[in-house]
Every structure is written in structure tokens, then in C-alpha cells.
Design a protein around this motif. Structure first.
Motif, PDB file in Angstrom:
ATOM      1  N   ARG A  28      84.911  31.197  78.332  1.00  0.00           N
ATOM      2  CA  ARG A  28      83.690  31.342  78.711  1.00  0.00           C
ATOM      3  C   ARG A  28      82.871  31.050  77.200  1.00  0.00           C
ATOM      4  NH1 ARG A  28      82.802  36.657  82.233  1.00  0.00           N
ATOM      5  NH2 ARG A  28      83.952  36.076  83.836  1.00  0.00           N
ATOM      6  N   TRP A  53      74.311  35.726  77.505  1.00  0.00           N
ATOM      7  CA  TRP A  53      74.683  35.028  78.748  1.00  0.00           C
ATOM      8  C   TRP A  53      75.817  34.258  78.605  1.00  0.00           C
ATOM      9  CZ3 TRP A  53      70.860  33.634  83.096  1.00  0.00           C
ATOM     10  CH2 TRP A  53      69.834  34.412  83.282  1.00  0.00           C
ATOM     11  N   GLU A  54      76.977  34.558  79.933  1.00  0.00           N
ATOM     12  CA  GLU A  54      78.086  33.593  79.611  1.00  0.00           C
ATOM     13  C   GLU A  54      78.376  32.640  80.767  1.00  0.00           C
ATOM     14  OE1 GLU A  54      81.229  36.622  79.762  1.00  0.00           O
ATOM     15  OE2 GLU A  54      80.426  38.034  78.624  1.00  0.00           O
ATOM     16  N   ASN A  87      76.810  30.012  85.517  1.00  0.00           N
ATOM     17  CA  ASN A  87      76.638  31.492  84.919  1.00  0.00           C
ATOM     18  C   ASN A  87      77.784  32.428  85.444  1.00  0.00           C
ATOM     19  OD1 ASN A  87      74.691  34.345  85.163  1.00  0.00           O
ATOM     20  ND2 ASN A  87      75.255  33.537  83.218  1.00  0.00           N
ATOM     21  N   CYS A 114      78.399  35.752  83.735  1.00  0.00           N
ATOM     22  CA  CYS A 114      77.854  37.276  83.585  1.00  0.00           C
ATOM     23  C   CYS A 114      76.565  37.190  82.752  1.00  0.00           C
ATOM     24  CB  CYS A 114      78.937  37.629  82.436  1.00  0.00           C
ATOM     25  SG  CYS A 114      78.662  39.100  81.838  1.00  0.00           S
ATOM     26  N   PRO A 150      75.191  40.109  80.827  1.00  0.00           N
ATOM     27  CA  PRO A 150      75.363  41.401  80.357  1.00  0.00           C
ATOM     28  C   PRO A 150      74.644  42.730  80.625  1.00  0.00           C
ATOM     29  CG  PRO A 150      74.678  40.069  78.315  1.00  0.00           C
ATOM     30  CD  PRO A 150      74.663  39.285  79.804  1.00  0.00           C
ATOM     31  N   GLU A 158      74.195  43.629  86.897  1.00  0.00           N
ATOM     32  CA  GLU A 158      75.552  43.588  87.496  1.00  0.00           C
ATOM     33  C   GLU A 158      76.026  42.013  87.839  1.00  0.00           C
ATOM     34  OE1 GLU A 158      77.525  45.912  91.326  1.00  0.00           O
ATOM     35  OE2 GLU A 158      75.624  46.483  90.793  1.00  0.00           O
ATOM     36  N   LYS A 159      75.029  41.143  88.656  1.00  0.00           N
ATOM     37  CA  LYS A 159      75.655  40.082  89.074  1.00  0.00           C
ATOM     38  C   LYS A 159      75.250  38.841  88.341  1.00  0.00           C
ATOM     39  CE  LYS A 159      75.912  41.790  93.797  1.00  0.00           C
ATOM     40  NZ  LYS A 159      75.085  41.340  95.216  1.00  0.00           N
ATOM     41  N   PRO A 160      75.999  37.853  88.165  1.00  0.00           N
ATOM     42  CA  PRO A 160      75.442  36.724  87.545  1.00  0.00           C
ATOM     43  C   PRO A 160      74.400  35.944  88.103  1.00  0.00           C
ATOM     44  CG  PRO A 160      77.441  36.304  88.353  1.00  0.00           C
ATOM     45  CD  PRO A 160      77.326  37.667  88.902  1.00  0.00           C
TER      46      PRO A 160
END
Length: 367
Positions: free
Chosen positions: A71, A79-80, A87, A89, A91, A94-96
Motif C-alpha cells: 500500500r 489513508w492507505e 482505499n 484503510c 486509520p 473501522e471501514k475504508p
């Protein structure tokens, strides 16, 4: 320099880096086709090229962004994003965000080089980048040559030139005598087209102006060049006779007025030498190859697209054919496409195509 008459947004494969320049764990910044881009390698070494800006609040991933495993992580809010630009993750959630996506570009990595596919309308690639060794089908492979990077490369940024200037070199047999100091005007032996690929071959006398040269220590000898254009962004060449050097010249638009241009040269491996890189003894040979490219570049970067060009009779057929072939790489409505044929004419005052024997007589007359 006048703004190029042809569109700077052609379709095809274009070189954006050499593979060694994009190191694992590093975010590599670049700009092509008017777009800010980043390139990065995943844990397994595979490559992603994507638009540079995070879809969250627009931070540039190339300034402070980092790569972890598979990533790329935004420096602004962490943001990952994964290899597909999705997307993966947030941080502090809980959800992207499964809706937003950063645009990724089709990538090909071959012959120590990185290429991206550009299509103004977002269409997927409809042809592949060939291998500079396999494409000639002469039994020689990468193992017969030294690595090109870093000894055999040249890179010039933001030059005021268009990719088609370089591509048209593939039919310009006469320039060898005047730009490259060939002893005579070469003999044009082949011009063929196969979809997005064009083929042209020349036969000439190497070393004819001197008693001996680096390439011809035993005196002048007959050889030639087999040129292959892959779209209008990539020009391959195989030399035969004095040696079997392979080259790729790649031109990639940066914006509406400038392009980056790269030269990559693979020199013959000396018998018994298993070192991957060129020995110092070939430095002069490499410099000679570079000088030939630089002589062309001196013309290209100051050139104006001439349409229609004033051509010698024997040149007309080659230029007419290659400009007609080139139209396929410009989207409809873009300058240079089949919808603007007035910008891809050639040889209208050179007379009709002439038979091969008459064309040869014309070449001899020119010499």
C-alpha cells in the motif's frame, strides 16, 4: 519554437522511467500528459503508476507519502491505497471508503524500462510493448548484451519536440549522410506496416569516410539498421554489420508543448566477459553511440512540423505512408487524426510514387 501542430496527447505506450530508478519502498514522482503521477513498488517488486493526489483531501502522495508492504500511505491523514487505487484503510475509521478510487495507469516493465499506456478516452491497451531482443528474431537475447542502465542511457527533460518527429526518422534514409556523416546516402530496403507497428530497414557503408573507426577497425564495411516503431512513442533499432547494438529512443509528452526524450543502448558483450555492466574499454564505443543520438536531438529539438513537406521524389512514398499510418494514434478530433487529414499530408509536390529502380537512381543522384 512554435507550438507543435500535432496533438501532444497521442495514444500508445510511452516510457516514463528506467526500472532501476523506482526503488522498493520509495515514492517516485513524475509528470506526463499534463498529469502529476507517482510510481511505487509493492512488496513483491511489482509496479503501480497512479495519479499523484489522494482522493481524501488532495494531498500529493509524492511529498511525504510512504510505501508499506502493498500500500501507499498518504502523508496528510494516513489513508492507505492499494495497487488498484482503491482505499484500503482509514486509520481512524473501522471501514475504508469503498467508493473513491485513485486512477491507475496500465504499466509495462520490459528491457530495464517502465512504460505507461496513455489513451485520452481511457481505453485499455490494444497492443503490447515488444522485447527489443525478441522482436528481431535473430537468435540473440539479452544475455548477449551488457545491461544498458546506467552506462548506456541518456535522458533530456522538457524538450520542445513532438514524438512524431522522432518516429519519422524511420523513413528518412537521406539524413544519415548529413547528420551522421555516412559516406553515402543509405539504400532504403524495407517499409512495412502491421497495425500499430511499422518496419523500415536501411543498408549503408559504415566507416566509409575514414581509414578506420571504433566500429570499423579493419576498414569500411557494409551494414545496416532495422528500425521498428511501436506506436509513435517508441523507436527500436537493431544495427548489423560492424556490431549488433540495440537501441530504444522513447519520446513522452510532458505537457502541450514539451516532451521528455530517452535513449537506451545495449552494447554487444565481449567474448568471455560475464560482468553485467560494460567494461571501461567500451566507453568510447558508448560515447560514439551517444553522439549519434545527440546529433539527431540537435535537429529534433529545433524542428518545426512541416506540412506538407517539400520532398525529393524518392522520399514521397515513405513519408506519405508513415504519416497515414500515424493517424491511428490520435483520437478523433485531435490534431493529426484521420478527422484532420490536412495535418498529416506529405509529398504532395514530390510527384507520384516511383518504381524501385527509379527510386534507387534518385538516391544515387542525391549522393
Amino acid at each position: 519554437m512554435v507550438k507543435p501542430a500535432l496533438s501532444m496527447k497521442p495514444t500508445g505506450w510511452f516510457q516514463v522511467a528506467w526500472s532501476a530508478e523506482i526503488e522498493p519502498g520509495v515514492v517516485h514522482r513524475m509528470k506526463y500528459f499534463g498529469q502529476e503521477l507517482v510510481a511505487w513498488r509493492r512488496a513483491d517488486g511489482s509496479l503501480t503508476v497512479m495519479d499523484a493526489f489522494c482522493e481524501h483531501l488532495g494531498a500529493h502522495l509524492g511529498y511525504g507519502g510512504r510505501v508499506e508492504n502493498d500500500r501507499i500511505i498518504c502523508p496528510f491523514h494516513g489513508w492507505e491505497w492499494d495497487k488498484d487505487g482503491r482505499n484500503a484503510c482509514i486509520p481512524y475509521q473501522e471501514k475504508p471508503n469503498r467508493v473513491r478510487r485513485i486512477r491507475t495507469w496500465p504499466v509495462a516493465e520490459k528491457n530495464e524500462s517502465v512504460y505507461i499506456w496513455h489513451d485520452l478516452n481511457g481505453a485499455e491497451p490494444n497492443f503490447d510493448v515488444p522485447d527489443v531482443f525478441d522482436v528481431y528474431d535473430d537468435g540473440r537475447g539479452a544475455g548477449d548484451y551488457y545491461l544498458a542502465y546506467p552506462e548506456g542511457i541518456l535522458h533530456f527533460e522538457k524538450k520542445e519536440l513532438h514524438p512524431q518527429y522522432v518516429m519519422e526518422n524511420g523513413v528518412d534514409y537521406a539524413h544519415f549522410k548529413f547528420v551522421h556523416r555516412a559516406a553515402d546516402v543509405p539504400r532504403f530496403t524495407r517499409q512495412e506496416f502491421n497495425g500499430p507497428v511499422s518496419y523500415a530497414s536501411f543498408e549503408m557503408l559504415f566507416g566509409g569516410t575514414k581509414e578506420k573507426t571504433v566500429m570499423t577497425p579493419n576498414g569500411a564495411m557494409v551494414g545496416g539498421v532495422d528500425a521498428i516503431n511501436v506506436g509513435i512513442g517508441l523507436g527500436f533499432a537493431k544495427f548489423w554489420g560492424p556490431d549488433n547494438m540495440r537501441t530504444i529512443v522513447a519520446v513522452t509528452p510532458v505537457d502541450d508543448e514539451t516532451s521528455d526524450i530517452r535513449s537506451t543502448v545495449w552494447l554487444d558483450r565481449l567474448p568471455g566477459d560475464e560482468n553485467p555492466h560494460q567494461p571501461e574499454s567500451l566507453e568510447r564505443r558508448q560515447r560514439m553511440a551517444n553522439n549519434q543520438f545527440l546529433a539527431d536531438l540537435n535537429i529534433w529539438e529545433h524542428q518545426k512540423y512541416s506540412d506538407p513537406p517539400a520532398l525529393a521524389t524518392a522520399e514521397g512514398k515513405g513519408f506519405r505512408a508513415i504519416r497515414k499510418w500515424a493517424m491511428q494514434f490520435y483520437p478523433a478530433g485531435e490534431l493529426g487524426s484521420a478527422t484532420t487529414p490536412e495535418l498529416q499530408t506529405a509529398g504532395t509536390d514530390a510527384g507520384p510514387d516511383v518504381p524501385e529502380n527509379e527510386a534507387e537512381n534518385a538516391r544515387v543522384a542525391q549522393a
